[in-house]
Each structure stands twice: as C-alpha cells, then as structure tokens.
Design a protein around this motif. Structure first.
Motif, PDB file in Angstrom:
ATOM      1  N   ALA A  57      -8.453 -39.914 -47.341  1.00 44.18           N
ATOM      2  CA  ALA A  57      -8.247 -40.029 -45.898  1.00 44.18           C
ATOM      3  C   ALA A  57      -8.961 -41.282 -45.413  1.00 44.18           C
ATOM      4  N   ALA A  58      -8.329 -42.002 -44.505  1.00 45.68           N
ATOM      5  CA  ALA A  58      -8.946 -43.213 -43.956  1.00 45.68           C
ATOM      6  C   ALA A  58      -8.411 -43.465 -42.555  1.00 45.68           C
ATOM      7  N   HIS A  59      -9.305 -43.910 -41.681  1.00 46.10           N
ATOM      8  CA  HIS A  59      -8.899 -44.257 -40.313  1.00 46.10           C
ATOM      9  C   HIS A  59      -9.865 -45.295 -39.777  1.00 46.10           C
ATOM     10  N   PRO A  60      -9.358 -46.333 -39.101  1.00 49.42           N
ATOM     11  CA  PRO A  60     -10.260 -47.374 -38.594  1.00 49.42           C
ATOM     12  C   PRO A  60     -11.183 -46.850 -37.507  1.00 49.42           C
ATOM     13  N   GLY A  61     -12.365 -47.419 -37.451  1.00 49.00           N
ATOM     14  CA  GLY A  61     -13.286 -47.109 -36.367  1.00 49.00           C
ATOM     15  C   GLY A  61     -12.944 -47.946 -35.151  1.00 49.00           C
ATOM     16  N   ASN A  62     -12.429 -47.311 -34.112  1.00 48.81           N
ATOM     17  CA  ASN A  62     -12.023 -48.022 -32.897  1.00 48.81           C
ATOM     18  C   ASN A  62     -13.059 -47.833 -31.796  1.00 48.81           C
ATOM     19  N   ARG A  63     -13.296 -48.903 -31.048  1.00 44.93           N
ATOM     20  CA  ARG A  63     -14.232 -48.866 -29.915  1.00 44.93           C
ATOM     21  C   ARG A  63     -13.753 -49.832 -28.852  1.00 44.93           C
ATOM     22  N   ASP A  64     -13.736 -49.370 -27.602  1.00 42.42           N
ATOM     23  CA  ASP A  64     -13.257 -50.180 -26.487  1.00 42.42           C
ATOM     24  C   ASP A  64     -14.282 -50.161 -25.359  1.00 42.42           C
ATOM     25  N   PRO A  65     -14.178 -51.119 -24.401  1.00 42.11           N
ATOM     26  CA  PRO A  65     -15.111 -51.125 -23.277  1.00 42.11           C
ATOM     27  C   PRO A  65     -15.049 -49.823 -22.483  1.00 42.11           C
ATOM     28  N   ALA A  66     -16.200 -49.308 -22.105  1.00 41.48           N
ATOM     29  CA  ALA A  66     -16.260 -48.045 -21.357  1.00 41.48           C
ATOM     30  C   ALA A  66     -17.491 -48.054 -20.458  1.00 41.48           C
ATOM     31  N   GLY A  67     -17.395 -47.323 -19.351  1.00 38.72           N
ATOM     32  CA  GLY A  67     -18.517 -47.138 -18.450  1.00 38.72           C
ATOM     33  C   GLY A  67     -18.725 -45.667 -18.152  1.00 38.72           C
ATOM     34  N   VAL A  68     -19.964 -45.222 -18.131  1.00 37.03           N
ATOM     35  CA  VAL A  68     -20.302 -43.828 -17.833  1.00 37.03           C
ATOM     36  C   VAL A  68     -21.473 -43.822 -16.862  1.00 37.03           C
ATOM     37  N   CYS A  69     -21.327 -43.074 -15.787  1.00 36.09           N
ATOM     38  CA  CYS A  69     -22.391 -42.922 -14.800  1.00 36.09           C
ATOM     39  C   CYS A  69     -23.080 -41.574 -15.006  1.00 36.09           C
ATOM     40  N   VAL A  70     -24.402 -41.584 -15.001  1.00 35.64           N
ATOM     41  CA  VAL A  70     -25.183 -40.350 -15.093  1.00 35.64           C
ATOM     42  C   VAL A  70     -26.078 -40.268 -13.855  1.00 35.64           C
ATOM     43  N   ARG A  71     -26.026 -39.147 -13.167  1.00 32.18           N
ATOM     44  CA  ARG A  71     -26.788 -38.937 -11.926  1.00 32.18           C
ATOM     45  C   ARG A  71     -27.640 -37.681 -12.069  1.00 32.18           C
ATOM     46  N   LEU A  72     -28.893 -37.786 -11.647  1.00 31.75           N
ATOM     47  CA  LEU A  72     -29.804 -36.639 -11.629  1.00 31.75           C
ATOM     48  C   LEU A  72     -30.076 -36.242 -10.182  1.00 31.75           C
ATOM     49  N   ASP A  73     -29.866 -34.977  -9.864  1.00 32.63           N
ATOM     50  CA  ASP A  73     -30.124 -34.440  -8.529  1.00 32.63           C
ATOM     51  C   ASP A  73     -31.205 -33.361  -8.599  1.00 32.63           C
ATOM     52  N   ARG A  74     -32.108 -33.375  -7.605  1.00 34.50           N
ATOM     53  CA  ARG A  74     -33.085 -32.285  -7.479  1.00 34.50           C
ATOM     54  C   ARG A  74     -32.418 -31.090  -6.822  1.00 34.50           C
ATOM     55  N   GLU A 161     -48.665 -37.742 -20.135  1.00 35.74           N
ATOM     56  CA  GLU A 161     -48.558 -36.632 -19.184  1.00 35.74           C
ATOM     57  C   GLU A 161     -47.261 -35.862 -19.409  1.00 35.74           C
ATOM     58  N   ALA A 162     -47.379 -34.545 -19.489  1.00 40.18           N
ATOM     59  CA  ALA A 162     -46.208 -33.674 -19.623  1.00 40.18           C
ATOM     60  C   ALA A 162     -45.745 -33.266 -18.232  1.00 40.18           C
ATOM     61  N   VAL A 163     -44.604 -33.798 -17.810  1.00 38.42           N
ATOM     62  CA  VAL A 163     -44.114 -33.538 -16.469  1.00 38.42           C
ATOM     63  C   VAL A 163     -42.597 -33.548 -16.511  1.00 38.42           C
ATOM     64  N   ASP A 164     -41.967 -32.702 -15.679  1.00 42.56           N
ATOM     65  CA  ASP A 164     -40.507 -32.619 -15.722  1.00 42.56           C
ATOM     66  C   ASP A 164     -39.876 -33.620 -14.767  1.00 42.56           C
ATOM     67  N   TRP A 165     -38.544 -33.765 -14.874  1.00 38.86           N
ATOM     68  CA  TRP A 165     -37.814 -34.744 -14.063  1.00 38.86           C
ATOM     69  C   TRP A 165     -37.869 -34.407 -12.574  1.00 38.86           C
ATOM     70  N   HIS A 166     -37.884 -33.128 -12.239  1.00 42.79           N
ATOM     71  CA  HIS A 166     -37.941 -32.711 -10.849  1.00 42.79           C
ATOM     72  C   HIS A 166     -39.215 -33.246 -10.188  1.00 42.79           C
ATOM     73  N   GLU A 167     -40.336 -33.104 -10.871  1.00 40.91           N
ATOM     74  CA  GLU A 167     -41.607 -33.581 -10.332  1.00 40.91           C
ATOM     75  C   GLU A 167     -41.627 -35.104 -10.203  1.00 40.91           C
ATOM     76  N   LEU A 168     -41.030 -35.789 -11.196  1.00 37.19           N
ATOM     77  CA  LEU A 168     -41.017 -37.252 -11.136  1.00 37.19           C
ATOM     78  C   LEU A 168     -40.126 -37.757 -10.009  1.00 37.19           C
ATOM     79  N   LEU A 169     -39.034 -37.068  -9.734  1.00 43.67           N
ATOM     80  CA  LEU A 169     -38.198 -37.446  -8.585  1.00 43.67           C
ATOM     81  C   LEU A 169     -38.959 -37.252  -7.279  1.00 43.67           C
ATOM     82  N   LEU A 170     -39.741 -36.156  -7.181  1.00 42.09           N
ATOM     83  CA  LEU A 170     -40.560 -35.939  -5.982  1.00 42.09           C
ATOM     84  C   LEU A 170     -41.565 -37.076  -5.794  1.00 42.09           C
ATOM     85  N   ARG A 171     -42.233 -37.463  -6.868  1.00 46.80           N
ATOM     86  CA  ARG A 171     -43.210 -38.541  -6.780  1.00 46.80           C
ATOM     87  C   ARG A 171     -42.553 -39.860  -6.361  1.00 46.80           C
ATOM     88  N   ALA A 172     -41.303 -40.072  -6.824  1.00 45.68           N
ATOM     89  CA  ALA A 172     -40.597 -41.305  -6.473  1.00 45.68           C
ATOM     90  C   ALA A 172     -40.020 -41.246  -5.070  1.00 45.68           C
TER      91      ALA A 172
END
Length: 380
Positions: A57-74, A161-172
């Motif tokens: 079995a054989a298949h070429p490795g294909n890759r094309d331009p792509a954009g992905v947005c990631v958003r974090l909400d409290r 420091e061990a801190v979660d994302w929720h706390e870091l968003l509050l600080r920011a």
C-alpha cells in the motif's frame, strides 16, 4: 524485499520517513504468512480453494495551506476551547482530530473542546480530498494552541507555579483569548519525498464452478507517521480496505457507448460491498514513527492509504488459489471459471452477467477494459 527501495521511483529522491520493511515483517507475522504453500491449488477447504496474497500500500503525503482559530473562554470556574476552521468533516474524523490536538496541547478534558466547521467565514482550510486534512489542519491547531499557551503562561507568578487557564485569564483581565495558527504549503524543490506505506495481506475462498470469490480475511500494517487519534485512524483504515474489496470484486460504472449515459443510474444496479462481503479485518500501524520533516506533528492522512494494495493482494490470492491471473477490475465471475467451461456470450451483459454479491458486471468478450455492450429495448 528484492524490489524494496528507499527512494521514490519517479523523482529519485529519498523518502523522508519510510518503514515499509517493518510493515512487511509485522504483517506477515500477524497473518501467518510463513505457513503459506506457494504452489497454486495447494490449499483446499471443502468445495473451495484457499489463496493467500499480499501487496504494498502506498499513498503520497499531501499538505495544503490551512488556518485554524482556537479561542479560550472563561465560564463556570473553568475554560472552554472553541476550535474553528472552514474545512468540513465528511465522516473522516476531523471533528475528533482537531479536538484531540487542542485538548492535548492545552491539557484540557476533551469535553471542554468544541469544534466548528463548514463555514466560509472561518479560517481558510483545504478541501476534503487526497488525505490532506489532518496533515494540513492538525499542525495549524497545534500552532494556535501553543500561541495561547505561551501568552497565558506569561501571567504566572513563578515559572513552576501550578495554575489553571481560568486563573490566568482572570489575572490578564480577559474573558477570552484567541489565536490563529496556520500551515504553509509544501515548498517546491524539497529534498525528500513524503509517503505513507503499508503491507496488505489477504485470504480468499474461490469456488471456480460457481465463479465465486470471497475475501475471508485481511491483515494490514501501515506506516502513516504520528497517529493523532487511534479510534478514527482504525476506522479510516478499515473503511479504506472495504473500498478496496469493492474495487476488486464489485464496483464498476458502465456507460452506454452510444449515448454516453451511465447504465447504472442509481445504487440499485451499482454493486457496493455489504457486511456480507467485508471479512474480518485486522489493522495495525507502526508506533513512534513521526514524519517531523513533513509537519510539526509528524502526521500524515490515513483516509485513502487503506484502499491501496487491496485489489492486487486479492488478485494475487486468487492466483494462489486456482492459478488464474485476474487482469480486469472488477473481476467478473467468469474470470475464475475452469477453462473447460464456455464463457457467457450473451449480448445482454447487464442482465445476464450481473451476479448479485458474488462478482461484478462482466463485459462480454471482445469488449475493452471498463467497457460493455448493452442492448436496451426502448420500444413500447
């Protein structure tokens, strides 16, 4: 093994990551290839001849331009991640793949991740095809998640420091934060070739008197780089192998030579593999073989690699079973008939030679590959 090469036959360039020999060895062990008697017509089970065949079995490795947005909400004492891109999931597992990548980078439970797809207002993503979406979108999702991670970790009071994302968003002083990750097109003139590989092993039962070929067992071992999600990868490989069974034994689109219209205008006359046609399928992939020269995750798509190699493996198995070479796809029931039996000569090929669930549309003798003569009586 004598024909194995570590270079691409077309360009002469070396493969960036290639572990085909290991696929051969592990597949042969899982299948029990060492017990195979290489002589045709050497394995019998009741009224059927058994045959074992294999192919690459054989298949070429294909890759094309792509954009992905990631958003974090409290929200409600924790954060929720939303992953968005304009690509679509046709059942190929893109929803799961993107969620897994983001959850892994941000150390989130996967149920805290939502994926939004299929809207042209979202970041650009390539079309679904050519096994390219995982290789294109997954590194972009990883890049966006790493941006968020670096941005928020800057608000820690100490490096350890061990801190979660929720706390870091509050600080920011932020309710949410988002980032856009992108994947670039492959540069021209690369020094290496990127390919996925595999070894397909097949067992068939052939009853020549009935023109019946049944695939009874398949083992496939694949080199696809880093696997993002085991469940969706397994499903894609099994589905691809089922496609290959259809290609070898059932599926054929016939066009009327006069009018150019498909004779099989609907799925009532076009044979597809059913559960009765698809055998036990055992798939495995090599672990810890990321193709990091291909993208930052080292992953390649798995949507079509499972299809490749199945048809020639079935043809090889049929030859092992009864000593007959299959030269056309799909293989008609008459292909495995004993030489002493006359083959059908009816011009009504569509009516006479369409054998439900035991073979495929058989073009009359004299017709070229992929063609058929069909008599349609439209009077009255």
């Amino acid at each position: 093994m004598r024909n194995h090469s570590s270079r691409d036959a077309h360009s002469g360039k070396p493969y960036a990551s290639e572990h085909l020999r290991e696929c051969y060895e592990r597949g042969a062990e899982r299948f029990g290839w060492a017990r195979r008697d290489p002589r045709p017509r050497s394995m019998r089970d009741g009224d059927a001849w058994l045959g074992w065949g294999m192919a690459t079995a054989a298949h070429p490795g294909n890759r094309d331009p792509a954009g992905v947005c990631v958003r974090l909400d409290r929200e409600h004492g924790h954060v929720h991640a939303t992953v968005s891109t304009a690509g679509v999931d046709l059942g190929t597992g893109m929803y799961t793949m993107l969620a897994v990548v983001v959850a892994d980078v941000l150390d989130l439970p996967i149920e805290w991740v939502t994926v939004e797809l299929g809207d042209t207002r979202l970041p650009q993503c390539p079309m679904t095809g050519g096994s390219n979406l995982t290789a294109s979108a997954a590194p972009a999702a990883q890049a966006a998640s790493l941006q968020l991670r670096r941005r928020l970790l800057a608000f820690r009071r100490a490096p350890d420091e061990a801190v979660d994302w929720h706390e870091l968003l509050l600080r920011a002083g932020l309710d949410h934060v988002e980032a856009l990750g992108t994947t670039d097109a492959r540069p021209a003139g690369e020094a290496h070739v990127h390919h996925s590989f595999g070894a397909q092993f097949v067992e068939v039962r052939v009853v020549p008197e009935l023109g019946r070929i049944r695939v009874t067992r398949v083992v496939g071992v694949f080199d696809v780089g880093q696997v993002v999600d085991a469940t969706t990868t397994r499903n894609q490989l099994i589905g691809g192998i089922a496609f290959g069974v259809g290609q070898a034994l059932l599926e054929q689109l016939v066009h009327d030579p006069v009018h150019g219209l498909p004779v099989h205008a609907d799925l009532a006359g076009y044979l597809l593999p059913t559960h009765a046609d698809v055998p036990e399928i055992d798939v495995e992939w090599l672990g810890d073989v990321p193709d990091l020269a291909f993208n930052s995750l080292g992953c390649r798509g798995v949507g079509e690699i499972g299809i490749t190699g199945i048809a020639p493996a079935i043809a090889s198995a049929v030859h092992h079973a009864i000593g007959v070479r299959l030269r056309d796809l799909p293989s008609p029931p008459t292909a495995c008939s004993p030489p002493s039996q006359p083959r059908p000569t009816s011009r009504l090929a569509a009516a006479d030679d369409l054998s439900p669930r035991t073979g495929s549309f058989c073009a009359p003798e004299g017709a070229g590959p992929g063609s058929a003569r069909v008599h349609l009586d439209l009077e009255g």
